[in-house]
Scaffold this motif. Structure first.
Motif, PDB file in Angstrom:
ATOM      1  N   PRO A 183      40.637  38.557  43.044  1.00  0.00           N
ATOM      2  CA  PRO A 183      40.549  37.019  43.586  1.00  0.00           C
ATOM      3  C   PRO A 183      40.016  36.969  44.912  1.00  0.00           C
ATOM      4  CG  PRO A 183      42.539  37.238  42.523  1.00  0.00           C
ATOM      5  CD  PRO A 183      42.024  38.610  42.540  1.00  0.00           C
ATOM      6  N   CYS A 184      39.071  36.039  45.334  1.00  0.00           N
ATOM      7  CA  CYS A 184      38.610  35.712  46.732  1.00  0.00           C
ATOM      8  C   CYS A 184      38.867  34.460  46.868  1.00  0.00           C
ATOM      9  CB  CYS A 184      37.413  36.453  46.731  1.00  0.00           C
ATOM     10  SG  CYS A 184      36.123  35.787  45.981  1.00  0.00           S
ATOM     11  N   ASP A 185      38.387  33.976  48.041  1.00  0.00           N
ATOM     12  CA  ASP A 185      38.291  32.533  48.731  1.00  0.00           C
ATOM     13  C   ASP A 185      36.829  32.138  48.561  1.00  0.00           C
ATOM     14  OD1 ASP A 185      41.078  32.417  49.551  1.00  0.00           O
ATOM     15  OD2 ASP A 185      40.411  33.612  51.091  1.00  0.00           O
ATOM     16  N   LEU A 186      35.923  33.102  48.701  1.00  0.00           N
ATOM     17  CA  LEU A 186      34.427  32.599  48.828  1.00  0.00           C
ATOM     18  C   LEU A 186      33.500  34.099  48.272  1.00  0.00           C
ATOM     19  CD1 LEU A 186      32.990  30.956  52.052  1.00  0.00           C
ATOM     20  CD2 LEU A 186      31.970  33.242  51.108  1.00  0.00           C
ATOM     21  N   VAL A 187      32.557  33.534  47.588  1.00  0.00           N
ATOM     22  CA  VAL A 187      31.566  34.530  47.129  1.00  0.00           C
ATOM     23  C   VAL A 187      30.182  34.327  48.168  1.00  0.00           C
ATOM     24  CG1 VAL A 187      29.954  35.442  45.326  1.00  0.00           C
ATOM     25  CG2 VAL A 187      32.449  34.908  45.025  1.00  0.00           C
ATOM     26  N   LEU A 188      29.802  35.255  48.418  1.00  0.00           N
ATOM     27  CA  LEU A 188      28.460  35.240  49.367  1.00  0.00           C
ATOM     28  C   LEU A 188      27.378  36.123  48.646  1.00  0.00           C
ATOM     29  CD1 LEU A 188      28.386  35.792  53.148  1.00  0.00           C
ATOM     30  CD2 LEU A 188      26.668  36.811  51.686  1.00  0.00           C
ATOM     31  N   VAL A 189      26.403  35.375  48.531  1.00  0.00           N
ATOM     32  CA  VAL A 189      25.127  35.967  47.814  1.00  0.00           C
ATOM     33  C   VAL A 189      23.969  35.790  48.811  1.00  0.00           C
ATOM     34  CG1 VAL A 189      25.973  35.584  45.511  1.00  0.00           C
ATOM     35  CG2 VAL A 189      24.490  33.721  46.650  1.00  0.00           C
ATOM     36  N   VAL A 190      23.131  36.610  48.517  1.00  0.00           N
ATOM     37  CA  VAL A 190      21.914  36.718  49.304  1.00  0.00           C
ATOM     38  C   VAL A 190      20.609  36.897  48.758  1.00  0.00           C
ATOM     39  CG1 VAL A 190      23.094  37.825  51.446  1.00  0.00           C
ATOM     40  CG2 VAL A 190      22.018  39.058  49.819  1.00  0.00           C
ATOM     41  N   GLY A 191      19.645  36.197  49.315  1.00  0.00           N
ATOM     42  CA  GLY A 191      18.142  36.405  48.630  1.00  0.00           C
ATOM     43  C   GLY A 191      18.014  35.708  47.247  1.00  0.00           C
ATOM     44  N   MET A 222      21.599  34.582  41.615  1.00  0.00           N
ATOM     45  CA  MET A 222      21.832  33.620  40.564  1.00  0.00           C
ATOM     46  C   MET A 222      23.144  33.698  39.626  1.00  0.00           C
ATOM     47  SD  MET A 222      19.350  31.791  37.884  1.00  0.00           S
ATOM     48  CE  MET A 222      19.617  33.248  36.611  1.00  0.00           C
ATOM     49  N   ALA A 223      23.006  34.959  39.214  1.00  0.00           N
ATOM     50  CA  ALA A 223      24.268  35.145  38.155  1.00  0.00           C
ATOM     51  C   ALA A 223      25.531  35.036  38.690  1.00  0.00           C
ATOM     52  CB  ALA A 223      24.135  36.627  37.434  1.00  0.00           C
ATOM     53  N   CYS A 224      25.846  35.647  39.795  1.00  0.00           N
ATOM     54  CA  CYS A 224      26.990  35.722  40.383  1.00  0.00           C
ATOM     55  C   CYS A 224      27.490  34.319  41.148  1.00  0.00           C
ATOM     56  CB  CYS A 224      27.071  36.669  41.593  1.00  0.00           C
ATOM     57  SG  CYS A 224      27.169  38.490  40.962  1.00  0.00           S
ATOM     58  N   ALA A 225      26.609  33.698  41.379  1.00  0.00           N
ATOM     59  CA  ALA A 225      26.690  32.183  42.187  1.00  0.00           C
ATOM     60  C   ALA A 225      27.370  31.435  40.974  1.00  0.00           C
ATOM     61  CB  ALA A 225      25.642  31.703  42.660  1.00  0.00           C
ATOM     62  N   ILE A 226      26.697  31.500  39.946  1.00  0.00           N
ATOM     63  CA  ILE A 226      27.119  30.887  38.578  1.00  0.00           C
ATOM     64  C   ILE A 226      28.623  31.031  38.017  1.00  0.00           C
ATOM     65  CG2 ILE A 226      26.704  30.296  36.261  1.00  0.00           C
ATOM     66  CD1 ILE A 226      23.835  30.715  36.622  1.00  0.00           C
ATOM     67  N   VAL A 227      29.042  32.345  38.027  1.00  0.00           N
ATOM     68  CA  VAL A 227      30.187  32.897  37.867  1.00  0.00           C
ATOM     69  C   VAL A 227      31.194  32.199  38.719  1.00  0.00           C
ATOM     70  CG1 VAL A 227      31.749  34.746  37.477  1.00  0.00           C
ATOM     71  CG2 VAL A 227      29.404  34.805  36.528  1.00  0.00           C
ATOM     72  N   ALA A 228      30.922  32.561  40.065  1.00  0.00           N
ATOM     73  CA  ALA A 228      31.738  32.103  41.211  1.00  0.00           C
ATOM     74  C   ALA A 228      32.139  30.468  41.097  1.00  0.00           C
ATOM     75  CB  ALA A 228      31.353  32.314  42.419  1.00  0.00           C
ATOM     76  N   LYS A 229      31.232  29.737  40.742  1.00  0.00           N
ATOM     77  CA  LYS A 229      30.943  28.119  41.064  1.00  0.00           C
ATOM     78  C   LYS A 229      32.022  27.763  39.818  1.00  0.00           C
ATOM     79  CE  LYS A 229      30.399  24.477  42.953  1.00  0.00           C
ATOM     80  NZ  LYS A 229      30.887  24.265  44.350  1.00  0.00           N
ATOM     81  N   LYS A 230      31.649  28.564  38.433  1.00  0.00           N
ATOM     82  CA  LYS A 230      32.681  28.072  37.411  1.00  0.00           C
ATOM     83  C   LYS A 230      34.059  28.276  37.410  1.00  0.00           C
ATOM     84  CE  LYS A 230      28.997  27.354  34.077  1.00  0.00           C
ATOM     85  NZ  LYS A 230      28.686  27.557  32.166  1.00  0.00           N
ATOM     86  N   MET A 231      34.343  29.510  38.276  1.00  0.00           N
ATOM     87  CA  MET A 231      35.776  29.832  38.536  1.00  0.00           C
ATOM     88  C   MET A 231      36.304  28.993  39.840  1.00  0.00           C
ATOM     89  SD  MET A 231      35.531  33.970  37.876  1.00  0.00           S
ATOM     90  CE  MET A 231      37.318  34.396  37.910  1.00  0.00           C
ATOM     91  N   ASN A 232      35.844  28.093  40.457  1.00  0.00           N
ATOM     92  CA  ASN A 232      36.181  27.077  41.238  1.00  0.00           C
ATOM     93  C   ASN A 232      36.113  27.722  42.655  1.00  0.00           C
ATOM     94  OD1 ASN A 232      36.109  24.756  39.662  1.00  0.00           O
ATOM     95  ND2 ASN A 232      38.287  25.578  38.636  1.00  0.00           N
ATOM     96  N   LEU A 233      35.303  28.820  42.729  1.00  0.00           N
ATOM     97  CA  LEU A 233      35.334  29.558  44.127  1.00  0.00           C
ATOM     98  C   LEU A 233      33.813  28.725  44.962  1.00  0.00           C
ATOM     99  CD1 LEU A 233      35.614  33.125  42.978  1.00  0.00           C
ATOM    100  CD2 LEU A 233      37.396  31.703  44.255  1.00  0.00           C
ATOM    101  N   LYS A 234      34.394  28.920  46.384  1.00  0.00           N
ATOM    102  CA  LYS A 234      33.252  28.193  46.999  1.00  0.00           C
ATOM    103  C   LYS A 234      32.065  29.565  47.162  1.00  0.00           C
ATOM    104  CE  LYS A 234      35.164  24.809  49.197  1.00  0.00           C
ATOM    105  NZ  LYS A 234      34.391  23.385  48.835  1.00  0.00           N
ATOM    106  N   VAL A 235      30.873  28.990  47.413  1.00  0.00           N
ATOM    107  CA  VAL A 235      29.443  29.690  47.228  1.00  0.00           C
ATOM    108  C   VAL A 235      28.891  29.615  48.438  1.00  0.00           C
ATOM    109  CG1 VAL A 235      27.624  30.174  46.021  1.00  0.00           C
ATOM    110  CG2 VAL A 235      29.394  29.618  44.650  1.00  0.00           C
ATOM    111  N   THR A 236      28.575  30.717  48.931  1.00  0.00           N
ATOM    112  CA  THR A 236      27.806  30.585  50.477  1.00  0.00           C
ATOM    113  C   THR A 236      26.405  31.578  49.828  1.00  0.00           C
ATOM    114  OG1 THR A 236      29.642  31.055  51.811  1.00  0.00           O
ATOM    115  CG2 THR A 236      27.437  31.772  52.513  1.00  0.00           C
ATOM    116  N   HIS A 237      25.377  30.791  50.088  1.00  0.00           N
ATOM    117  CA  HIS A 237      24.036  31.576  50.073  1.00  0.00           C
ATOM    118  C   HIS A 237      23.125  31.569  51.180  1.00  0.00           C
ATOM    119  CE1 HIS A 237      19.890  31.320  47.867  1.00  0.00           C
ATOM    120  NE2 HIS A 237      19.981  32.258  48.047  1.00  0.00           N
TER     121      HIS A 237
END
Length: 362
Positions: free
Chosen positions: A91-99, A105-120
Motif C-alpha cells: 500500500p501507498c499514499d500516492l502513485v506517481l507516473v511519468v510520460g 495510463m494502465a497504472c494510473a487507472i489501477v491507482a485511481k480505482k483503488m482510491n489512491l492519489k495519482v500524480t502525473h
C-alpha cells in the motif's frame, strides 16, 4: 508519505532518475518520506531498460511486473492486473507516473480505482493526433490525475480546457532536462567513435521508431535512401530500434553514409547528440534534449506535443515526406541554424519542485 513510482519504458527511466534523487535528498530531513519503484517490464531489452538503471544510478526496482510485449490491449491489461496486486501487497499514499506510455495510463487507472492519489509528471502535453497511442494515454491519464506537473504553461492551458482545477496544475519545468544537466559531465563516446572516425560536427544522428515512418518496408527504405543521398559528406549514425531492425530484415540497402548501430545507453547517446551536426528523428523527447544542447533537430512527424521546442528551441517539424525534409534541411545548410533559446524553467530543478509541492499537499 509513501510514494509508488512507476517506470515502464526508456523515456520513463530518464524521467524518474532525478525524481528519485530529489526524494533521497529530501529524506535526509524528512524520515517519513519513502518511495517504492515499480518497473512494469514494458521495455525488457537490456539496451532499452537495464542499461539506463545502471548508468543513471537508479536504485534496483523493488518490483518488476515483467509484462513484456503484446498488443496495446494485451500489454495494458497485463500491466493493470499485475500492478493491482502490487498495490494490494504494498500500500501507498500516492502513485506517481511519468510520460505517456502504456504503463503510465494502465497504472494510473489501477491507482485511481483503488482510491489512491495519482500524480502525473509531464501532464498536459497534446499532439492532437489521435492515431498515436501516446495521445490516448495522455488524455486518459490526465482525466483521472489529482496532481499535474507540467513542462510548459501551454500544457497547463490544455489541462484547463479539459476541466482540471488550476490549483492542482503546477508548472515545474522538465525532468528530462534535470537528468541531462545532472549527467553532462559523465557522458562518453561510444566504442565505435574512433572506428567510424567521428569528430564533433562531422555526423548526423538519425532515430526512427514511429509506425508512420517504419511500419511499411518500402516507404522506410525510400526514406533511408533519401536521407543517405541528402546529407552529402556527413556520416549518419542510426541507432536502430529492434522493431525497425525487424522490419528491414535481411535487406541489402547499399547505403553510403548511414551507419547502423545498436541502441545506445543514455551516456553514449547524449555524447553523440551533443557533438552532432544535426539530428533527424521522430521522437518527441529528443527534440527537448537537442533544444537545450543547441543542436538543430528535424522531426519527421506532422504534429508535435512539444511546440516550445519549435517556437523557442532548435526543432523543425518536417512532416513525413523525404521531399519536405530535403527542402528544410537544404535551407538549413544554406542559411545555418536559426536563433534559438531554452524554454522557461528548463533549468535542472524540476524534480526538486515536484517533491516540495507534493510534500505541501500532505
Amino acid at each position: 508519505m509513501k510514494i509508488t513510482i512507476v517506470a515502464g519504458a526508456r523515456p520513463n527511466f530518464i524521467k524518474i532518475a532525478p525524481i528519485i534523487k530529489a526524494i533521497q535528498k529530501k529524506q535526509s530531513v524528512n524520515n517519513k518520506l519513502s518511495f517504492r519503484l515499480v518497473h512494469t517490464g514494458q521495455h525488457y531489452d537490456k539496451n532499452l531498460s537495464d542499461t539506463f538503471f545502471e548508468e543513471l544510478n537508479i536504485p534496483h526496482p523493488n518490483s518488476n511486473l515483467e509484462v513484456k510485449s503484446g498488443s496495446q490491449a494485451q500489454q495494458t491489461a497485463a500491466i493493470m492486473v499485475a500492478f493491482e496486486q502490487e498495490l494490494i501487497e504494498n500500500p501507498c499514499d500516492l502513485v506517481l507516473v511519468v510520460g505517456d506510455v502504456n504503463s503510465t495510463m494502465a497504472c494510473a487507472i489501477v491507482a485511481k480505482k483503488m482510491n489512491l492519489k495519482v500524480t502525473h509528471v509531464e501532464a498536459g502535453i497534446r499532439s492532437g493526433d489521435m492515431t498515436m497511442p501516446e495521445e490516448i494515454n495522455r488524455i486518459v491519464t490526465d482525466s483521472i490525475t489529482d496532481y499535474f506537473f507540467t513542462t510548459s504553461t501551454w500544457a497547463g492551458e490544455n489541462l484547463m480546457k479539459y476541466g482540471a482545477e488550476a490549483s492542482n496544475i503546477h508548472f515545474v519545468g522538465n525532468v528530462m532536462i534535470d537528468t541531462l544537466y545532472q549527467n553532462l559531465d559523465r557522458i562518453s563516446a561510444p566504442n565505435f567513435w574512433n572506428e567510424f572516425q567521428l569528430e564533433k560536427g562531422n555526423y548526423i544522428i538519425l532515430t526512427l521508431h514511429r509506425p508512420s515512418n517504419v511500419d511499411e518496408e518500402h516507404s522506410l527504405i525510400d526514406l533511408l535512401k533519401g536521407i543517405d543521398k541528402m546529407v552529402g559528406d556527413k556520416k549518419v549514425i542510426f541507432p536502430i530500434h529492434p522493431r525497425t531492425k525487424a522490419i528491414l530484415g535481411e535487406q541489402k540497402l547499399e547505403l553510403k553514409n548511414i551507419l547502423m548501430v545498436d541502441p545506445q545507453g543514455y551516456l553514449n547517446f547524449m555524447f553523440l547528440i551533443k557533438n552532432s551536426f544535426a539530428v533527424i528523428t521522430d521522437s518527441g523527447g529528443i527534440s527537448e534534449e537537442t533544444t537545450v544542447l543547441g543542436i538543430p533537430c528535424f522531426t519527421l512527424r506532422t504534429t508535435t506535443e512539444r511546440p516550445e521546442t519549435i517556437t523557442i528551441g532548435t526543432n523543425n517539424l518536417i512532416g513525413i515526406s523525404i521531399e519536405n525534409l530535403e527542402k528544410v534541411f537544404g535551407e538549413f545548410l544554406q542559411n545555418g541554424p536559426r536563433k534559438a533559446g531554452i524554454p522557461e524553467l528548463w533549468d535542472g530543478k524540476a524534480s526538486e519542485r515536484i517533491i516540495d509541492i507534493l510534500l505541501s499537499k500532505k
